[in-house]
Design a protein around this motif. Structure first.
Motif, PDB file in Angstrom:
ATOM      1  N   UNK A 166      -3.882  -1.657   9.472  1.00 51.44           N
ATOM      2  CA  UNK A 166      -3.122  -0.831   8.533  1.00 51.44           C
ATOM      3  C   UNK A 166      -2.756   0.501   9.167  1.00 51.44           C
ATOM      4  N   UNK A 167      -3.698   1.074   9.899  1.00 53.26           N
ATOM      5  CA  UNK A 167      -3.416   2.340  10.576  1.00 53.26           C
ATOM      6  C   UNK A 167      -2.308   2.168  11.615  1.00 53.26           C
ATOM      7  N   UNK A 168      -2.319   1.067  12.345  1.00 55.81           N
ATOM      8  CA  UNK A 168      -1.295   0.809  13.363  1.00 55.81           C
ATOM      9  C   UNK A 168       0.097   0.676  12.743  1.00 55.81           C
ATOM     10  N   UNK A 169       0.184  -0.031  11.615  1.00 55.65           N
ATOM     11  CA  UNK A 169       1.472  -0.178  10.931  1.00 55.65           C
ATOM     12  C   UNK A 169       1.930   1.171  10.396  1.00 55.65           C
ATOM     13  N   UNK A 170       1.014   1.947   9.811  1.00 52.88           N
ATOM     14  CA  UNK A 170       1.380   3.251   9.259  1.00 52.88           C
ATOM     15  C   UNK A 170       1.903   4.191  10.337  1.00 52.88           C
ATOM     16  N   UNK A 171       1.354   4.082  11.559  1.00 54.84           N
ATOM     17  CA  UNK A 171       1.790   4.937  12.673  1.00 54.84           C
ATOM     18  C   UNK A 171       3.015   4.371  13.380  1.00 54.84           C
ATOM     19  N   UNK A 172       3.517   3.239  12.906  1.00 54.31           N
ATOM     20  CA  UNK A 172       4.671   2.561  13.484  1.00 54.31           C
ATOM     21  C   UNK A 172       4.435   2.158  14.938  1.00 54.31           C
ATOM     22  N   UNK A 173       3.184   1.800  15.211  1.00 52.10           N
ATOM     23  CA  UNK A 173       2.851   1.225  16.520  1.00 52.10           C
ATOM     24  C   UNK A 173       3.264  -0.237  16.571  1.00 52.10           C
ATOM     25  N   UNK A 174       3.224  -0.894  15.421  1.00 51.36           N
ATOM     26  CA  UNK A 174       3.723  -2.260  15.255  1.00 51.36           C
ATOM     27  C   UNK A 174       4.381  -2.338  13.886  1.00 51.36           C
ATOM     28  N   UNK A 175       5.387  -3.202  13.714  1.00 51.28           N
ATOM     29  CA  UNK A 175       6.016  -3.322  12.399  1.00 51.28           C
ATOM     30  C   UNK A 175       5.283  -4.267  11.455  1.00 51.28           C
ATOM     31  N   UNK A 176       4.420  -5.132  12.013  1.00 53.13           N
ATOM     32  CA  UNK A 176       3.741  -6.158  11.217  1.00 53.13           C
ATOM     33  C   UNK A 176       2.304  -6.318  11.688  1.00 53.13           C
ATOM     34  N   UNK A 177       1.454  -6.803  10.755  1.00 57.37           N
ATOM     35  CA  UNK A 177       0.072  -7.117  11.129  1.00 57.37           C
ATOM     36  C   UNK A 177      -0.431  -8.276  10.282  1.00 57.37           C
ATOM     37  N   UNK A 178      -1.259  -9.102  10.901  1.00 56.26           N
ATOM     38  CA  UNK A 178      -1.953 -10.182  10.185  1.00 56.26           C
ATOM     39  C   UNK A 178      -3.284  -9.661   9.677  1.00 56.26           C
ATOM     40  N   UNK A 179      -3.554  -9.887   8.379  1.00 61.25           N
ATOM     41  CA  UNK A 179      -4.833  -9.497   7.803  1.00 61.25           C
ATOM     42  C   UNK A 179      -5.373 -10.578   6.900  1.00 61.25           C
ATOM     43  N   UNK A 180      -6.470 -10.266   6.234  1.00 60.26           N
ATOM     44  CA  UNK A 180      -7.053 -11.197   5.263  1.00 60.26           C
ATOM     45  C   UNK A 180      -7.662 -10.391   4.130  1.00 60.26           C
ATOM     46  N   UNK A 181      -7.906 -11.076   3.001  1.00 60.14           N
ATOM     47  CA  UNK A 181      -8.296 -10.369   1.781  1.00 60.14           C
ATOM     48  C   UNK A 181      -9.234 -11.235   0.954  1.00 60.14           C
ATOM     49  N   UNK A 182     -10.439 -10.708   0.675  1.00 59.35           N
ATOM     50  CA  UNK A 182     -11.363 -11.426  -0.205  1.00 59.35           C
ATOM     51  C   UNK A 182     -11.786 -10.563  -1.392  1.00 59.35           C
ATOM     52  N   UNK A 183     -11.656  -9.254  -1.279  1.00 57.25           N
ATOM     53  CA  UNK A 183     -11.950  -8.340  -2.387  1.00 57.25           C
ATOM     54  C   UNK A 183     -11.147  -7.049  -2.200  1.00 57.25           C
ATOM     55  N   UNK A 184      -9.907  -7.224  -1.759  1.00 58.82           N
ATOM     56  CA  UNK A 184      -9.054  -6.079  -1.473  1.00 58.82           C
ATOM     57  C   UNK A 184      -8.993  -5.707  -0.014  1.00 58.82           C
ATOM     58  N   UNK A 185      -9.531  -6.554   0.871  1.00 59.96           N
ATOM     59  CA  UNK A 185      -9.678  -6.213   2.290  1.00 59.96           C
ATOM     60  C   UNK A 185      -8.372  -5.913   2.997  1.00 59.96           C
ATOM     61  N   UNK A 186      -7.282  -6.402   2.487  1.00 58.50           N
ATOM     62  CA  UNK A 186      -5.957  -6.159   3.064  1.00 58.50           C
ATOM     63  C   UNK A 186      -5.212  -5.099   2.257  1.00 58.50           C
ATOM     64  N   UNK A 187      -5.336  -5.162   0.937  1.00 59.61           N
ATOM     65  CA  UNK A 187      -4.564  -4.264   0.066  1.00 59.61           C
ATOM     66  C   UNK A 187      -5.173  -2.869  -0.052  1.00 59.61           C
ATOM     67  N   UNK A 188      -6.492  -2.741   0.069  1.00 57.99           N
ATOM     68  CA  UNK A 188      -7.097  -1.400   0.076  1.00 57.99           C
ATOM     69  C   UNK A 188      -6.579  -0.589   1.263  1.00 57.99           C
ATOM     70  N   UNK A 189      -6.606  -1.134   2.491  1.00 54.61           N
ATOM     71  CA  UNK A 189      -6.023  -0.386   3.612  1.00 54.61           C
ATOM     72  C   UNK A 189      -4.533  -0.078   3.418  1.00 54.61           C
TER      73      UNK A 189
END
Length: 592
Positions: free
Chosen positions: A224-247
């Motif tokens: 999430x930090x990398x996308x926010x800094x525009x180091x990459x436009x996309x990232x693969x994540x996963x979510x079981x209790x907000x693990x992707x959406x909290x960041x």
């Protein structure tokens, strides 16, 4: 695994009653001392070696400007197709941004593995003249460290996973490679993947690019930090209790988790010992994407929903992306709620929801404030009760294999091991919310009969939510994403319950996305007792008051969720929220 903040009047009683448990714990710590030293040494040696790996491509084009012409994934795709952007130069530029802003351990420290030479070689070998390209063809991407990529370690923030590198890609990583996307690096994660604080004893602590004194969230915090800094436009994540959406919410970007069984988990590592985690049967992790825009998230999901993945994993639902549902126009009926009645959002988060709803109504959509089928008290009980059913954080401790637990879990571990007689007494004197959470767990674990009660209650929860949405004809439900902005380092262990708004979609197995909508204003750096119900003026309130200090400028978002397998409709509503709100803030603290 929640803050229960026991009152000082109970401290002496707890100390006396817990002496045997503490003695046993002390003995175990001595026994593990040698093991801890070995794991610490292993981590230091491996990390030093990994970070010393030569990335010679970084020496190419030393005069290249890495601050200009930073594009979204969709823009990158269009510019490459129109031959206005050299894909190799783009990879090189983003590799340099990743190195400058993403890896510096004194600043954001978002990256565990750098793959720049490999990425440059891959993009150089792609045939951009082919007519059957995936939308991700030539698009740089980061991968969550725990995603099981060949040649890396997939540690889940655990030193014991450093003894050998991964020999085979997980199916989702393999699918990403087959689309022609370019993995640039791996993003850092918390130890055990179960904290909103991305910190571990292997790769260190990741910081929020909006404010380095705060966490980017977890467990997909590095990406999430990398996308926010525009180091990459996309990232693969996963979510079981907000693990992707909290960041995503903490970093002011878009995060989307798919429906259960929409994307594969085949070949993914799990953070528990021997790669075993029975909870995934009840509340499964789901893959998803992080991006700067909803369009990029949709492009990412669409590119992964392919026949090769469906054939390789027959446990997932073979549904290709429905372009008609995503691109549909017309009036939407949206239900929304501002509070779950367990933990009221801060003033800025409430304003963010209201402004979003007002903007949607001005755009011609019908928005209805709803009475929740089940409030946040039930969501907290189900998530905590099922996640902690075994008691004492047993499998998490086993997963450490002798490594010392990180600071963000130590208080939670003490509470998880609180003797049951003390729990009984504590529930009678502490405040209502902490008493409720304490009643959800038991030292030694709950009985099989209680576990079945929890699972039946979960099924009822899913049925009632589904019936409510269908009967009222709602296209989507909107709520706060997180009720507070990004948490300062060191406070996360006492604020797990703030993720309750995230838990709902995980319990329901529904698709859900976080979309940034506002930032905290200077006159909103507060969490006043007078604004809260009487039963929320407690220890949680005091911790949130610490979060709100000097929080001006931090991003906040909304969650958008739809019923299971309506992922494309969810993305459509997210895109409409993005359009009508027009969030246009970016972080700058990471450049200081």
């Amino acid at each position: 695994m929640y803050d229960l903040g026991l009152d000082s009047s109970l401290c002496s009683t707890i100390v006396v009653s817990s002496v045997v448990a503490l003695a046993i714990t002390g003995l175990m710590m001595k026994t593990n001392g040698t093991r801890q030293k070995k794991l610490k040494t292993l981590a230091e040696e491996v990390v030093t070696s990994v970070r010393a790996e030569n990335q010679s491509v970084l020496d190419e084009k030393p005069d290249q400007d890495i601050e200009k012409d930073l594009y979204t994934a969709a823009e990158t795709r269009n510019l490459i197709d129109s031959q206005k952007l050299n894909p190799s130069d783009n990879v090189l530029k983003l590799a340099k941004r990743c190195r400058k802003y993403g890896r510096d351990t004194s600043k954001v420290n978002a990256i565990t593995h750098e793959l720049y030479d490999q990425a440059y070689k891959t993009v150089k070998g792609l045939d951009f003249k082919t007519k059957t390209k995936s939308p991700l063809f030539g698009i740089p991407i980061s991968i969550k460290e725990s995603s099981t990529m060949q040649g890396t370690f997939a540690t889940c923030g655990l030193a014991c996973r450093l003894q050998k590198r991964i020999q085979k890609d997980s199916l989702i990583v393999k699918t990403i490679r087959q689309t022609g996307a370019i993995p640039m690096c791996l993003g850092n994660v918390p130890q055990l993947l179960m904290s909103m604080e991305t910190s571990n004893r292997v790769w260190g602590t990741t910081k929020n690019p909006w404010d380095l004194s705060r966490t980017p969230g977890g467990s997909t915090g590095g990406d999430a930090a990398l996308v926010a800094m525009r180091c990459v436009p996309l990232a693969l994540g996963s979510d079981v209790a907000g693990s992707l959406r909290i960041p995503a919410a903490f970093c002011g970007i878009v995060g989307f988790k798919t429906s259960d069984k929409r994307l594969t988990n085949k070949g993914q590592v799990r953070q528990k010992k021997n790669n075993r985690n029975g909870l995934v049967v009840v509340i499964p992790p789901t893959a998803g994407g992080l991006a700067g825009t909803v369009e990029d998230c949709a492009m990412f999901i669409k590119s992964l929903l392919v026949q090769d993945m469906f054939k390789a994993d027959t446990s997932i639902t073979p549904l290709p992306f429905n372009d008609m549902a995503y691109e549909a126009k017309g009036k939407l009926k949206i239900g929304y709620y501002i509070t779950d009645h367990f933990l009221d959002p801060c003033a800025a988060a409430k304003r963010g929801v209201r402004e979003t709803i007002t903007a949607l109504e001005k755009a011609g959509h019908e928005c209805v404030q709803i009475e929740l089928p089940f409030d946040g008290w039930v969501a907290q009980r189900l998530l905590l009760g099922l996640n902690a059913a075994e008691g004492n954080m047993r499998s998490f401790i086993e997963g450490l294999e002798g490594e010392e637990i990180c600071d963000q879990y130590k208080f939670l571990y003490k509470i998880a091991n609180l003797p049951n007689p003390i729990r009984f007494l504590a529930k009678k004197v502490i405040d209502e919310r902490r008493s409720w959470l304490l009643a959800c767990t038991r030292s030694g674990g709950i009985s099989a009969a209680t576990l079945w009660e929890f699972t039946q209650d979960l099924l009822t929860y899913r049925d009632k939510w589904n019936d409510y949405v269908v009967e009222n004809g709602f296209d989507a439900i909107i709520s706060p994403a997180m009720p507070i902005p990004a948490v300062p380092h060191g406070l996360s262990e006492k604020l797990t319950s703030t993720a309750g708004y995230m838990f709902v979609a995980n319990l329901l197995l529904w698709p859900c996305g976080a979309v940034p909508v506002t930032v905290v204003k200077e006159d909103e750096e507060h969490y006043r007792p007078g604004d809260l119900p009487a039963n929320q003026r407690d220890a949680f309130m005091k911790e949130i008051q610490k979060v709100m200090k000097q929080s001006a400028g931090m991003p906040l978002g909304v969650n958008v969720m739809t019923p299971k397998h309506q992922d494309e409709k969810c993305l459509r509503v997210m895109k409409e929220v993005e359009r009508v709100v027009g969030f246009n803030y970016e972080p700058t603290a990471y450049k200081a």
